[in-house]
Design a protein around this motif. Structure first.
Motif, PDB file in Angstrom:
ATOM      1  N   UNK A 161      13.142   2.929   7.486  1.00 54.07           N
ATOM      2  CA  UNK A 161      13.490   4.052   6.613  1.00 54.07           C
ATOM      3  C   UNK A 161      12.675   5.287   6.984  1.00 54.07           C
ATOM      4  N   UNK A 162      11.415   5.072   7.355  1.00 60.41           N
ATOM      5  CA  UNK A 162      10.571   6.197   7.756  1.00 60.41           C
ATOM      6  C   UNK A 162      11.180   6.915   8.958  1.00 60.41           C
ATOM      7  N   UNK A 163      11.657   6.125   9.932  1.00 60.08           N
ATOM      8  CA  UNK A 163      12.281   6.743  11.114  1.00 60.08           C
ATOM      9  C   UNK A 163      13.589   7.431  10.746  1.00 60.08           C
ATOM     10  N   UNK A 164      14.324   6.843   9.809  1.00 58.79           N
ATOM     11  CA  UNK A 164      15.561   7.487   9.360  1.00 58.79           C
ATOM     12  C   UNK A 164      15.227   8.827   8.712  1.00 58.79           C
ATOM     13  N   UNK A 165      14.169   8.853   7.902  1.00 62.26           N
ATOM     14  CA  UNK A 165      13.746  10.101   7.289  1.00 62.26           C
ATOM     15  C   UNK A 165      13.420  11.139   8.356  1.00 62.26           C
ATOM     16  N   UNK A 166      12.741  10.672   9.426  1.00 61.16           N
ATOM     17  CA  UNK A 166      12.391  11.614  10.492  1.00 61.16           C
ATOM     18  C   UNK A 166      13.624  12.172  11.171  1.00 61.16           C
ATOM     19  N   UNK A 167      14.692  11.339  11.245  1.00 58.01           N
ATOM     20  CA  UNK A 167      15.889  11.779  11.963  1.00 58.01           C
ATOM     21  C   UNK A 167      16.791  12.651  11.090  1.00 58.01           C
ATOM     22  N   UNK A 168      16.574  12.643   9.759  1.00 59.83           N
ATOM     23  CA  UNK A 168      17.483  13.309   8.823  1.00 59.83           C
ATOM     24  C   UNK A 168      17.654  14.810   9.070  1.00 59.83           C
ATOM     25  N   UNK A 169      16.567  15.593   9.237  1.00 57.09           N
ATOM     26  CA  UNK A 169      16.777  17.029   9.462  1.00 57.09           C
ATOM     27  C   UNK A 169      17.615  17.304  10.708  1.00 57.09           C
ATOM     28  N   UNK A 170      17.350  16.557  11.805  1.00 57.31           N
ATOM     29  CA  UNK A 170      18.141  16.737  13.022  1.00 57.31           C
ATOM     30  C   UNK A 170      19.592  16.386  12.783  1.00 57.31           C
ATOM     31  N   UNK A 171      19.827  15.332  11.986  1.00 59.36           N
ATOM     32  CA  UNK A 171      21.182  14.912  11.683  1.00 59.36           C
ATOM     33  C   UNK A 171      21.910  15.984  10.871  1.00 59.36           C
ATOM     34  N   UNK A 172      21.183  16.623   9.940  1.00 61.63           N
ATOM     35  CA  UNK A 172      21.814  17.668   9.136  1.00 61.63           C
ATOM     36  C   UNK A 172      22.242  18.846  10.005  1.00 61.63           C
ATOM     37  N   UNK A 173      21.502  19.085  11.097  1.00 58.26           N
ATOM     38  CA  UNK A 173      21.899  20.163  12.003  1.00 58.26           C
ATOM     39  C   UNK A 173      23.217  19.835  12.686  1.00 58.26           C
ATOM     40  N   UNK A 174      23.399  18.531  13.019  1.00 58.74           N
ATOM     41  CA  UNK A 174      24.630  18.123  13.696  1.00 58.74           C
ATOM     42  C   UNK A 174      25.808  18.083  12.730  1.00 58.74           C
ATOM     43  N   UNK A 175      25.546  17.592  11.495  1.00 57.16           N
ATOM     44  CA  UNK A 175      26.629  17.378  10.532  1.00 57.16           C
ATOM     45  C   UNK A 175      26.192  17.995   9.221  1.00 57.16           C
ATOM     46  N   UNK A 176      26.617  19.239   8.996  1.00 59.00           N
ATOM     47  CA  UNK A 176      26.097  20.018   7.882  1.00 59.00           C
ATOM     48  C   UNK A 176      26.402  19.430   6.527  1.00 59.00           C
ATOM     49  N   UNK A 177      27.609  18.832   6.395  1.00 63.40           N
ATOM     50  CA  UNK A 177      27.976  18.234   5.120  1.00 63.40           C
ATOM     51  C   UNK A 177      28.029  16.728   5.327  1.00 63.40           C
ATOM     52  N   UNK A 178      26.913  16.044   5.050  1.00 63.53           N
ATOM     53  CA  UNK A 178      26.764  14.662   5.522  1.00 63.53           C
ATOM     54  C   UNK A 178      27.770  13.669   4.964  1.00 63.53           C
ATOM     55  N   UNK A 179      28.002  13.665   3.641  1.00 66.06           N
ATOM     56  CA  UNK A 179      28.853  12.614   3.089  1.00 66.06           C
ATOM     57  C   UNK A 179      30.306  13.033   3.213  1.00 66.06           C
ATOM     58  N   UNK A 180      31.030  12.376   4.120  1.00 69.00           N
ATOM     59  CA  UNK A 180      32.411  12.748   4.349  1.00 69.00           C
ATOM     60  C   UNK A 180      33.318  11.936   3.443  1.00 69.00           C
ATOM     61  N   UNK A 181      34.528  12.440   3.237  1.00 73.84           N
ATOM     62  CA  UNK A 181      35.450  11.737   2.363  1.00 73.84           C
ATOM     63  C   UNK A 181      36.561  11.049   3.151  1.00 73.84           C
ATOM     64  N   UNK A 182      36.635  11.294   4.428  1.00 72.13           N
ATOM     65  CA  UNK A 182      37.748  10.766   5.220  1.00 72.13           C
ATOM     66  C   UNK A 182      37.199  10.103   6.479  1.00 72.13           C
ATOM     67  N   UNK A 183      37.775   8.986   6.857  1.00 72.43           N
ATOM     68  CA  UNK A 183      37.487   8.387   8.155  1.00 72.43           C
ATOM     69  C   UNK A 183      36.276   7.483   8.157  1.00 72.43           C
ATOM     70  N   UNK A 184      36.145   6.667   9.239  1.00 77.05           N
ATOM     71  CA  UNK A 184      35.038   5.719   9.306  1.00 77.05           C
ATOM     72  C   UNK A 184      33.940   6.200  10.235  1.00 77.05           C
ATOM     73  N   UNK A 185      34.151   7.258  10.997  1.00 83.20           N
ATOM     74  CA  UNK A 185      33.067   7.859  11.771  1.00 83.20           C
ATOM     75  C   UNK A 185      33.492   9.257  12.203  1.00 83.20           C
ATOM     76  N   UNK A 186      32.524  10.094  12.479  1.00 81.51           N
ATOM     77  CA  UNK A 186      32.827  11.452  12.894  1.00 81.51           C
ATOM     78  C   UNK A 186      33.138  11.463  14.383  1.00 81.51           C
ATOM     79  N   UNK A 187      34.221  12.122  14.755  1.00 84.08           N
ATOM     80  CA  UNK A 187      34.587  12.186  16.163  1.00 84.08           C
ATOM     81  C   UNK A 187      33.641  13.142  16.890  1.00 84.08           C
TER      82      UNK A 187
END
Lengths: 505, 351
Positions: A330-356
């Motif tokens: 979880x600590x590593x996930x926390x570390x990756x979160x800001x970078x992930x937000x840069x890639x995917x601005x609105x994290x919780x999607x409503x459609x699909x099983x993964x982002x293309x």
């Protein structure tokens, strides 16, 4: 036992065969597969109809088509499945492989979450029968039973996904809101912990003061965009867990259990530093290996140091080790979160099983899958959570009336030992059957969930297949769910026979 | 009962006489089993509230827009489109003016209008009628099939039991939603008759009932009263329908209420997926499916049908819970409180 299993397998295979025949006949009679082409104005209409007739073998009588399908399925035993072609001439076997993996991921996760939470809630409400908590949970389970899945899913999409994403743009919690959250949390916690009026009051006050402060502090830290934990929090949490798990199982006085748990907690901290760079960019195998180590090493420590309490020591140490490993991840996930937000601005999607076309490393893809899984899993879990908690509650109440529970109480065992050692274990036996039924049922229920969330899973396969009167995908769906249902039922019977010596086979 | 001893004549010699005298003085009237069950049920508050809610919803749905040829008191029809007034916003208002609302009024379109101006109240009421009809028909059909299959399997045992239970397994192996969807598509192809769909759903949802009834009958058939009936030369059908099935009435009634709730939810799921009720007829599930994307702009199109389904299903479920408590006394009554699980280790209590 072997004879019983073989006999059950034989009858299950017969039932499966008959069911497949029934479903095949029903599906091909549910409409006209050429219906849309008959009404179309396309110039190459005749050609298209001919092509589709060829794909679906429509010129053959129905029983020959069924036999062709059955022959293709029987090839699965030699490892070369042929589930036929769908209405557009695509091999269903390939479609199924993709669809099944995403659906199974969803259903497995939902089942595990629902089972763990549901059983815990069921035990708690049974122990506190006719308390305020019991009435509240009873009402909520009835509400969940009565919720249409798709309706709840749309609500979740609106409030959890879109609302959360909007809020995350600039995460602020006003003072009034945080006090309100604190009061609600206090009310819930005093209900859970119960006790005398004074104790309830202290619990409520402490929570109602602590939670708003924590929320304001987290906002000040900008925790929701830049979460952080660090080794200090991990060691404090694991030590707390080691203490409370020991207290719950045998009591803090037993050093043979307490010391292995504390040693495991220290080991977790050591492993945190040792694997720090390794876990910055890991892969699935590494995490699996880590999880195995987190079970084996604490288990060994517990076994070696536990002495006559080695079983309890192993249980507690493994729990501490697993949770500690989870916290490290979880600590590593926390570390990756800001970078992930840069890639995917609105994290919780409503459609699909993964982002293309998502870039980034392992953790980014992991977080992407997790955020896409979140809502469908909650929807599926909520509904089976209700049935798990209900069944556990009635099973616990049934067991608590038995004579041996009275004996255990009258010989002076603590309430904790009576509930966990004597009542809970026996109450779990009927739950094994429920879990089997529930898993098979959830795959069916995934049809609706996948439609709402636009997943390309097995539910989608079934849905589009049936709308087009196309037997191949529908039968492929049935093959997976039917086999799962049969196997899980068999498994439940075997587990039941092993757990309950009164049952003879 | 405490003062019975005072009233008793003093010259009793045997225990039997004492007991007789006690009974004679006792003011309590004896009650039949069904009377006890009824009284327990009437005391169950959630069940009573649910019953009232259910009756109100049913009355509202059937009297407002009428059923079949019988006209109702609501003037708009669910089939007529009209001009969209005020963006189709609901005119129902329950907030009085002195609280800042627009006063208590029902207005032209209490639930609002849909995108082509149809009155949404009439649409929702039409869907509610469908749900109630489907619930009742499925409940009756599935209960009848399930009870008979379960009773036959449990009473005869042997190969009849084996065959009937394998047929039950056949229906269990295919997920209920899948079977119902295929049958719903078949039912929807020929006609838009709601009864046909309900019958189809009833034909596939009897399996749970059959298993439960069979289990009950298996233990009941070993009891003395069955042997007595057989010894007196009762026909098999009489033993099953007069002696055995009435004794399983608790299981049957409770589970048929849960069946009804399940059927209402199943129909809404099917209609949502497009295998149930077909347009131009409407159902609550179909309404939600049509307007799920209108949530942000016109949320009432989404809320009304959903809340109605939840209200109906919740009431029926609570009704079933009340019935279960009434039939099974083990489930009711207060229990002595014990120390909580997470209670602190208590110090020695002061004397």
């Amino acid at each position: 036992m072997l004879k019983f299993i073989l006999k059950r397998l034989g009858s299950a295979a017969g039932v499966l065969l008959a069911a497949s025949l029934l479903l095949y006949i029903l599906v091909i009679n549910s409409g006209d597969p050429l219906g849309d082409l008959r009404e179309s104005n396309a110039e190459n209409r005749e050609y298209l109809m001919q092509q589709r007739t060829e794909y679906m073998n429509l010129e053959q009588p129905w029983y020959l088509r069924y036999l062709t399908w059955l022959t293709g399925v029987s090839k699965c035993f030699v490892g070369a499945c042929d589930l036929g072609r769908n209405i557009n001439g695509i091999e269903v076997t390939d479609l199924l492989a993709n669809a099944a993996s995403s659906t199974l991921r969803l259903v497995l996760l939902a089942t595990v979450i629902a089972a763990i939470l549901g059983i815990a809630i069921g035990v708690l409400t049974a122990v506190r029968q006719y308390s305020g908590l019991d009435y509240l949970v009873t009402f909520l389970t009835f509400l969940f039973f009565s919720l249409p899945v798709f309706w709840a899913a749309v609500l979740l999409k609106e409030y959890m996904a879109i609302g959360y994403n909007n809020w995350l743009e600039n995460p602020q919690i006003s003072l009034g809101t945080s006090i309100l959250i604190g009061v609600v949390a206090g009310l819930v916690l005093q209900m859970l912990l119960a006790g005398s009026l004074k104790r309830r009051g202290i619990t409520f006050l402490a929570t109602a003061i602590f939670v708003p402060l924590l929320l304001q502090y987290s906002v000040w830290l900008n925790f929701y965009r830049f979460p952080q934990m660090g080794p200090a929090v991990i060691i404090v949490l694991t030590v707390l867990l080691a203490l409370s798990a020991t207290a719950m199982s045998v009591g803090l006085k037993e050093k043979r259990v307490l010391y292995p748990a504390l040693i495991t907690a220290v080991l977790v901290l050591g492993m945190y530093y040792a694997t720090f760079w390794l876990l910055a960019e890991p892969n699935g195998w590494l995490l699996l290996g880590g999880a195995i180590l987190a079970v084996v090493i604490p288990g060994l420590i517990g076994k070696l140091m536990g002495g006559r309490l080695s079983k309890a020591a192993m249980g507690v140490s493994v729990t501490v080790g697993l949770v500690g490993a989870g916290l490290t991840v979880l600590d590593h996930i926390f570390r990756a979160w800001p970078g992930f937000l840069d890639l995917k601005g609105r994290p919780i999607a409503t459609i699909g099983s993964s982002t293309a076309n998502l870039e980034g490393g392992f953790w980014d893809h992991f977080l992407d899958n997790a955020t896409q899984l979140l809502l469908p899993t909650i929807v599926l879990a909520i509904i089976s959570l209700a049935s798990y908690s209900r069944y556990t509650r009635s099973s616990m109440l049934e067991v608590q009336q038995q004579d041996y529970i009275r004996t255990a109480r009258s010989k002076g065992l603590s309430e904790r030992t009576v509930i966990f050692r004597h009542a809970f274990r026996n109450a779990l036996i009927p739950i094994a059957t429920i879990a089997a039924f529930d898993f098979a049922g959830l795959i069916g229920g995934a049809v609706v969930t996948e439609t709402v969330f636009g997943w390309k899973g097995m539910g989608d396969l079934f849905n589009t297949g049936l709308h087009a009167v196309d037997p191949a995908p529908v039968m492929a769906f049935f093959l997976v769910t039917g086999t799962a249902a049969v196997l899980f039922n068999l498994l439940a019977d075997i587990v039941y026979a092993i757990l309950d010596p009164r049952i003879r086979v | 009962m405490s003062n019975t001893n005072d009233k008793m004549p003093g010259n009793l010699t045997s225990i039997a006489e004492v007991e007789d005298a006690k009974l004679a003085v006792s003011t309590e009237t004896s009650k039949s089993q069904s009377r006890i069950v009824l009284e327990r049920f009437l005391r169950h508050k959630p069940a009573m509230i649910s019953a009232i809610v259910l009756v109100l919803i049913t009355l509202l749905a059937f009297t407002s827009i009428g059923y079949g040829p019988i006209p109702g008191w609501w003037k708009q029809s669910y089939l007529d489109a009209g001009a969209v007034v005020n963006g189709g916003k609901p005119t129902l208002s329950l907030l009085p003016t002195w609280l800042g609302g627009s006063g208590i009024q029902i207005g032209e379109h209490p639930f609002g209008q849909d995108s082509i101006g149809k009155d949404y109240f009439a649409l929702v009421m039409n869907g509610t009628q469908k749900s109630i009809i489907i619930g009742v028909v499925v409940g009756l059909v599935a209960t009848a099939i399930g009870a008979v299959v379960g009773a036959l399997a449990g009473y005869f045992r042997g190969w009849i039991d084996e065959a009937l239970m394998r047929i039950t397994d056949l229906f269990i192996v295919i997920p209920l939603l899948v079977l119902a969807a295929v049958l719903g598509q078949i039912a929807g192809r020929g006609s838009s008759s709601i009864i046909l769909l309900a019958l189809m759903l009833g034909l596939v949802s009897w399996t749970g009932m059959a298993r439960l009834v069979r289990g009950d009958i298996l233990s009941l058939r070993e009891r003395e009263f069955v042997s007595a009936a057989q010894a007196m030369g009762s026909k098999t059908s009489r033993v099953i329908f007069k002696h055995l099935l009435p004794n399983t009435i608790g299981v049957i009634v409770v589970n048929s209420t849960f069946l009804i709730a399940g059927a209402i939810l199943l129909e809404s799921s099917l209609s949502f997926l497009g295998f149930g009720v077909q347009p131009p007829e409407s159902s609550l599930g179909l309404l939600i499916s049509q307007y799920q994307n209108a949530f942000t702009t016109r949320p009432w199109l989404f809320w009304w049908p959903g809340m109605t389904i939840v209200a109906i299903a919740l009431s029926v479920n609570f009704l079933g819970d009340g019935l279960r408590d009434a039939f099974d006394p083990r489930h009711s009554g207060k229990r002595r409180r014990r120390a909580g699980l997470f209670a602190m280790p208590t110090r020695k209590e002061k004397p």
